[in-house]
Design a protein around this motif. Structure first.
Motif, PDB file in Angstrom:
ATOM      1  N   TRP A   8       0.758  -0.995  -0.092  1.00  0.00           N
ATOM      2  CA  TRP A   8       0.011   0.020   0.080  1.00  0.00           C
ATOM      3  C   TRP A   8       0.966   1.396  -0.162  1.00  0.00           C
ATOM      4  O   TRP A   8       1.915   1.252   0.603  1.00  0.00           O
ATOM      5  N   THR A   9       0.345   2.269  -0.478  1.00  0.00           N
ATOM      6  CA  THR A   9       1.108   3.550  -0.346  1.00  0.00           C
ATOM      7  C   THR A   9      -0.204   4.561   0.274  1.00  0.00           C
ATOM      8  O   THR A   9      -1.366   4.539  -0.241  1.00  0.00           O
ATOM      9  N   THR A  10       0.308   4.946   1.397  1.00  0.00           N
ATOM     10  CA  THR A  10      -0.702   5.664   2.162  1.00  0.00           C
ATOM     11  C   THR A  10      -1.041   7.130   1.996  1.00  0.00           C
ATOM     12  O   THR A  10      -2.381   7.491   2.351  1.00  0.00           O
ATOM     13  N   GLY A  11      -0.128   7.820   1.469  1.00  0.00           N
ATOM     14  CA  GLY A  11      -0.293   9.236   1.540  1.00  0.00           C
ATOM     15  C   GLY A  11      -0.425   9.883   2.724  1.00  0.00           C
ATOM     16  O   GLY A  11      -0.130   9.133   3.902  1.00  0.00           O
ATOM     17  N   GLU A  12      -0.962  11.075   2.867  1.00  0.00           N
ATOM     18  CA  GLU A  12      -0.998  11.794   4.175  1.00  0.00           C
ATOM     19  C   GLU A  12      -2.199  11.495   4.772  1.00  0.00           C
ATOM     20  O   GLU A  12      -3.122  11.138   4.461  1.00  0.00           O
ATOM     21  N   ARG A  13      -1.866  11.669   6.499  1.00  0.00           N
ATOM     22  CA  ARG A  13      -2.919  11.349   7.368  1.00  0.00           C
ATOM     23  C   ARG A  13      -3.754  12.500   7.427  1.00  0.00           C
ATOM     24  O   ARG A  13      -3.253  13.654   7.638  1.00  0.00           O
ATOM     25  N   TYR A  14      -5.031  12.399   7.470  1.00  0.00           N
ATOM     26  CA  TYR A  14      -6.037  13.360   7.483  1.00  0.00           C
ATOM     27  C   TYR A  14      -6.316  13.699   9.111  1.00  0.00           C
ATOM     28  O   TYR A  14      -5.778  12.922  10.032  1.00  0.00           O
ATOM     29  N   ARG A  15      -6.689  14.966   9.309  1.00  0.00           N
ATOM     30  CA  ARG A  15      -6.974  15.202  10.885  1.00  0.00           C
ATOM     31  C   ARG A  15      -8.296  15.358  11.035  1.00  0.00           C
ATOM     32  O   ARG A  15      -9.314  15.573  10.317  1.00  0.00           O
ATOM     33  N   LEU A  16      -8.863  15.341  12.408  1.00  0.00           N
ATOM     34  CA  LEU A  16     -10.187  15.737  12.951  1.00  0.00           C
ATOM     35  C   LEU A  16     -10.441  17.108  13.015  1.00  0.00           C
ATOM     36  O   LEU A  16      -9.820  17.923  13.508  1.00  0.00           O
ATOM     37  N   GLY A  17     -11.607  17.260  12.480  1.00  0.00           N
ATOM     38  CA  GLY A  17     -12.229  18.761  12.633  1.00  0.00           C
ATOM     39  C   GLY A  17     -13.086  18.677  13.979  1.00  0.00           C
ATOM     40  O   GLY A  17     -13.534  17.946  14.792  1.00  0.00           O
ATOM     41  N   GLU A  18     -13.885  19.804  13.759  1.00  0.00           N
ATOM     42  CA  GLU A  18     -14.884  20.129  14.762  1.00  0.00           C
ATOM     43  C   GLU A  18     -16.097  19.206  14.747  1.00  0.00           C
ATOM     44  O   GLU A  18     -16.530  19.069  13.638  1.00  0.00           O
ATOM     45  N   ALA A  19     -16.584  18.861  15.960  1.00  0.00           N
ATOM     46  CA  ALA A  19     -17.685  18.040  15.879  1.00  0.00           C
ATOM     47  C   ALA A  19     -19.089  18.878  15.922  1.00  0.00           C
ATOM     48  O   ALA A  19     -19.291  19.728  17.038  1.00  0.00           O
TER      49      ALA A  19
END
Length: 642
Positions: free
Chosen positions: A235-246
């Motif tokens: 697998w190539t993962t790419g960048e990790r996403y982040r959690l935004g506001e709930a």
């Protein structure tokens, strides 16, 4: 493909000319040589012939299905690693019409016989028979098809290259999924295991925010001659996403303030994406019991600069719960239960509960007020007041107790509770030495106690309503000072454990244990509610409630005084036979005692089990073995056994 015998070929040709009149019916398919039920079922499901059971088949159709059966069987075995099996397909006649003779079983994979085989009376050298006065027989036959399988040597993994490239390569959760991948080198190439391992890694990437992950290489090469397979996954993962506001949406209108619910959000906007945090938020909202529907959704498709917004949709549950019921206890007698609970009193999420249990020999009134607590651990601040009056052959007690507590869910399995108790109790079960070696009843005793308590409850089972696998337990530590003069001190430790082991879907073994000890210089000054007892439904069956332990007899009445120590153990086996009904056998043993040596009482019995919609129902008949004259006792329980 094996060639049909000459005589059989002529018969099939004749059937093809005859058309539908030459028919057969396959009644059963026997799959032999396969021990694993999953493999056999996969073969059966793959057979086109299986869909034609008990149908009239022309010779052409039957011949085609038998030709396909070998190929379909071979393909059905490949997912389990068997690429070079030996397959033999046979058929035999069953239940032939009167006057019709059976042909010997065919030995060719594609063989199917026809009633008109050219060897009957009136034929010569295979030529068509002249007209005969013999009545024409029914050409339809009922057949059993047998598939004999020799699996042979399975294909094993010769080399496996499974890896992740990119920023996700160092992620702990992804590395765990990689480490758990199967099949490894030397293992049989089971396709279901392979797909599960691949899915586990893909899920780990998604759950940790690698939404751009892609399979750069996914190849499985099988070399049949070597019975070997080479796996290449990357697998190539790419960048990790982040959690935004709930963002909370309460429909049709808000019932709880958003700023209160925001305290449950266990991440700061911009934190690395982790699906476990979303699941924790969902479980925290469900535990509040304010909402009938809770939906927590991450929206990576709406991400801005790799920041994923989180939408929380909430629908309120009914605000009030009213309960009315009837009860019966062998000690307390008939009674009624009345209760009302307000799930939320205001937008701050406060709760209130009032409950009355009124029976002939036991009355209890409980009032409770709860405030949500979100700091440190999700839980509740609770204030409760309970008044209980019990007068029966076992006890004469009246008490009022106020409890202030803070509960907290430490993790998925462990709940912690810290509480402060203020207890006022009046009782009449103790006796005194009359100075002449005899016993005389004392007047009512009174005692007031203030003490803290710590309780930890651990549950890790597959199903809390009807566990088959796992364990649970409770540990209680409490102690304080009180009594009539305020100088009685005590410290108690009490533990209960349960262990469940399921042998299959219908049977399980249950082990239970209990141990408790009181440190006190004047145990007889402790009220009944702070003593240990044994006997009854959830203790030692075969004995009445609180029957096991120290006792005194005054004017013909027996009083069970309780004890400073308790130990019980139980072994139970449950087996379900048909649908929700089952049975159980069990052995219980235990004692409530003073000193260092328990006077163990053992009970044995059998029971009926019913898996009801509200949990298992248990009805047990048991008999104590301590005395030859011990009567049989009936025990009833409903709900989870935790």
């Amino acid at each position: 493909m094996p060639r049909l015998p000459h005589r059989l070929g002529l018969a099939l040709a004749a059937c093809l000319v005859a058309g539908p009149a030459c028919a057969a019916k396959v009644a059963r398919i026997d799959i032999q040589g396969v021990a694993d039920p999953a493999v056999a079922q996969n073969v059966r499901t793959a057979l086109s012939l299986n869909d034609e059971l008990d149908k009239d088949l022309s010779a052409r159709r039957l011949n085609y299905l038998l030709r396909q059966a070998e190929r379909e069987t071979r393909e059905a075995l490949e997912p389990f690693g068997y690429y070079s099996p030996t397959i033999t397909i046979r058929r035999s006649d069953r239940d032939l019409p009167v006057g019709q003779r059976a042909e010997p079983p065919a030995t060719d994979a594609d063989a199917v016989d026809d009633p008109d085989d050219g060897d009957e009376a009136g034929t010569d050298g295979g030529a068509p028979a002249a007209a005969s006065t013999t009545p024409r027989r029914d050409p339809k036959r009922t057949l059993t098809v047998g598939i004999q399988i020799v699996l042979g040597e399975p294909v094993r993994v010769r080399r496996e290259q499974v890896d992740v490239d990119g920023p996700g390569a160092g992620d702990g959760g992804v590395r765990e999924a990689l480490a758990a991948f199967a099949p490894r080198e030397g293992a049989v190439l089971d396709h279901s295991v392979y797909e599960a391992g691949k899915k586990r890694i893909s899920n780990a990437l998604l759950q940790h925010g690698y939404f751009d992950a892609d399979l750069a290489s996914h190849r499985v090469e099988v070399t049949r001659a070597d019975f070997a397979a080479d796996i290449d996954l990357r697998w190539t993962t790419g960048e990790r996403y982040r959690l935004g506001e709930a963002r909370f949406q309460q429909d049709p209108k808000p019932i709880i303030r958003d700023d209160l619910l925001q305290k449950l959000v266990n991440w700061e906007p911009g934190a690395p994406y982790d699906a476990a945090k979303l699941d924790r938020l969902r479980r925290s909202l469900v535990a509040l019991d304010y909402f009938g529907l809770v939906d927590v959704s991450a929206l990576p498709e709406n991400a801005s600069e790799r920041t994923v917004p989180v939408e929380v949709s909430l629908s309120p549950a009914p605000r009030s719960i009213y309960t009315v019921g009837a009860s019966y206890g062998t000690i307390s007698g008939p009674g009624v239960n009345l209760g009302v609970e307000r799930r939320y009193l205001n937008s701050l999420g406060h709760k209130a509960l009032a409950q009355l249990d009124y029976a002939k020999d036991r009355k209890a009134l409980t009032l409770q007020y709860k405030v949500p607590a979100f700091a440190w651990l999700d839980g509740w601040y609770t204030a409760s007041l309970q008044a209980v009056d019990e007068v029966n052959p076992y006890i004469n007690s009246r008490r009022v107790e106020f409890v202030a507590s803070r509960s907290g869910q430490y993790n998925d399995h462990l709940n912690l509770l810290a509480s402060l108790h203020v207890l006022r109790e009046r009782w009449l079960i103790n006796v005194a030495d009359d100075g002449e070696g005899g016993l005389s009843p004392l007047p009512y005793r009174y005692g007031s106690y203030v003490f803290p308590a710590l309780e930890a409850t651990y549950v890790d089972v597959d199903d809390r309503l009807d566990p088959r696998r796992g364990a649970g337990g409770t540990l209680l530590l409490r102690g304080g000072r009180g009594g009539a003069d305020g100088n009685t001190t005590f410290l108690q430790v009490h533990a209960r454990v349960q262990w469940f082991h399921g042998f299959d879907a219908d049977s399980k073994l249950i082990l239970r244990g209990e141990a408790g000890h009181t440190f006190s210089g004047s145990f007889l000054d402790l009220p009944p509610s702070l003593r240990f007892y044994a006997g009854g439904d959830r203790s030692v069956r075969g004995y009445d409630w609180h029957e096991i332990g120290p006792r005194v007899e005054v004017d013909g009445d027996v009083y069970y005084t309780g004890a400073s120590n308790v130990v019980t153990a139980s072994v139970e086996y449950e087996r379900y036979f048909k649908g929700p009904w089952g049975a159980a056998v069990f052995v219980d043993s235990g004692s409530a005692f003073e000193g260092k040596r328990p006077d163990m009482h053992t009970g044995v019995g059998v029971g009926v089990r019913w898996r009801s919609p509200v949990g298992p129902v248990r009805i047990d008949i048991a008999r104590g073995l301590k005395s030859p004259d011990s009567p049989f006792t009936l025990h009833f329980a409903i709900g989870a056994d935790l």
